[in-house]
Scaffold this motif. Structure first.
Motif, mmCIF file in Angstrom:
data_model
loop_
_atom_site.group_PDB
_atom_site.id
_atom_site.type_symbol
_atom_site.label_atom_id
_atom_site.label_comp_id
_atom_site.label_asym_id
_atom_site.label_seq_id
_atom_site.Cartn_x
_atom_site.Cartn_y
_atom_site.Cartn_z
ATOM 1 N N SER A 18 0.852 -1.188 0.000
ATOM 2 C CA SER A 18 0.000 0.000 0.000
ATOM 3 C C SER A 18 0.884 1.232 0.000
ATOM 4 N N ALA A 19 0.437 2.239 -0.742
ATOM 5 C CA ALA A 19 1.188 3.488 -0.844
ATOM 6 C C ALA A 19 0.724 4.428 0.266
ATOM 7 N N SER A 34 1.883 10.166 -2.365
ATOM 8 C CA SER A 34 2.082 8.966 -1.550
ATOM 9 C C SER A 34 3.185 8.139 -2.179
ATOM 10 N N ILE A 37 6.098 3.147 0.631
ATOM 11 C CA ILE A 37 5.414 1.863 0.471
ATOM 12 C C ILE A 37 5.372 1.142 1.812
ATOM 13 N N GLN A 75 10.683 4.228 2.499
ATOM 14 C CA GLN A 75 10.423 5.622 2.156
ATOM 15 C C GLN A 75 11.711 6.369 1.831
ATOM 16 N N GLN A 80 7.660 6.068 -6.034
ATOM 17 C CA GLN A 80 6.958 4.925 -5.456
ATOM 18 C C GLN A 80 7.540 3.610 -5.969
ATOM 19 N N ARG A 84 9.018 0.598 -3.762
ATOM 20 C CA ARG A 84 8.406 -0.724 -3.879
ATOM 21 C C ARG A 84 9.487 -1.782 -4.086
#
Length: 138
Positions: A18-19, A34, A37, A75, A80, A84
């Motif tokens: 989830s972001a 966002s 992750i 982070q 993103q 990830r």
């Protein structure tokens, strides 16, 4: 698909990603995007072999909850996709780490010479301290 070893792989569906918004400073973008992750992986309900499951559950790691869920927050990067990839790599490293069997330590004794040298140096040091003490006239 996440490859752990030549025979062990994990399906993407077993890993929940989830972001979320990243913490810390970063200017205007950090409040809008966002990019961080949050990875969650349930050990019990996974397709990992029992050997891996037992070792992971017995591992004393702050990333593993009491319910047996691995939680990793990535982070570090601005994008993103990079976060990830980093989260997936950290999960793979954690799972690979339980496969390594540590060597048992062989108990050894110090040699007679090293014991003798240590004790003589201690005696010299003690004598030096005694000589620095108060001088009493008898």
């Amino acid at each position: 698909m996440l490859k752990i070893s030549s025979s062990v792989t994990l399906e993407e569906s077993e890993i929940e990603l989830s972001a979320i918004r990243a913490q810390g400073s970063g200017g205007q973008k950090v409040n809008k995007v966002s990019a961080a992750i949050h990875l969650r992986f349930d050990i019990e309900n996974s397709s990992l072999p029992e050997f891996y499951k037992e070792r992971l559950l017995n591992l004393k790691d702050k990333r593993i909850t009491k319910e047996g869920v691995i939680v990793i927050k990535a982070q570090q990067h601005r994008s993103q996709e990079q976060n990830r990839d980093e989260a997936m790599q950290r999960l793979a490293l954690l799972i690979k780490s339980v496969n390594l069997v540590q060597k048992k330590r062989v108990v050894t004794k110090p040699t007679k010479g090293s014991v003798k040298r240590r004790l003589t140096s201690k005696k010299k040091h003690a004598q030096k301290k005694i000589l620095r003490g108060k001088v009493t006239i008898e």
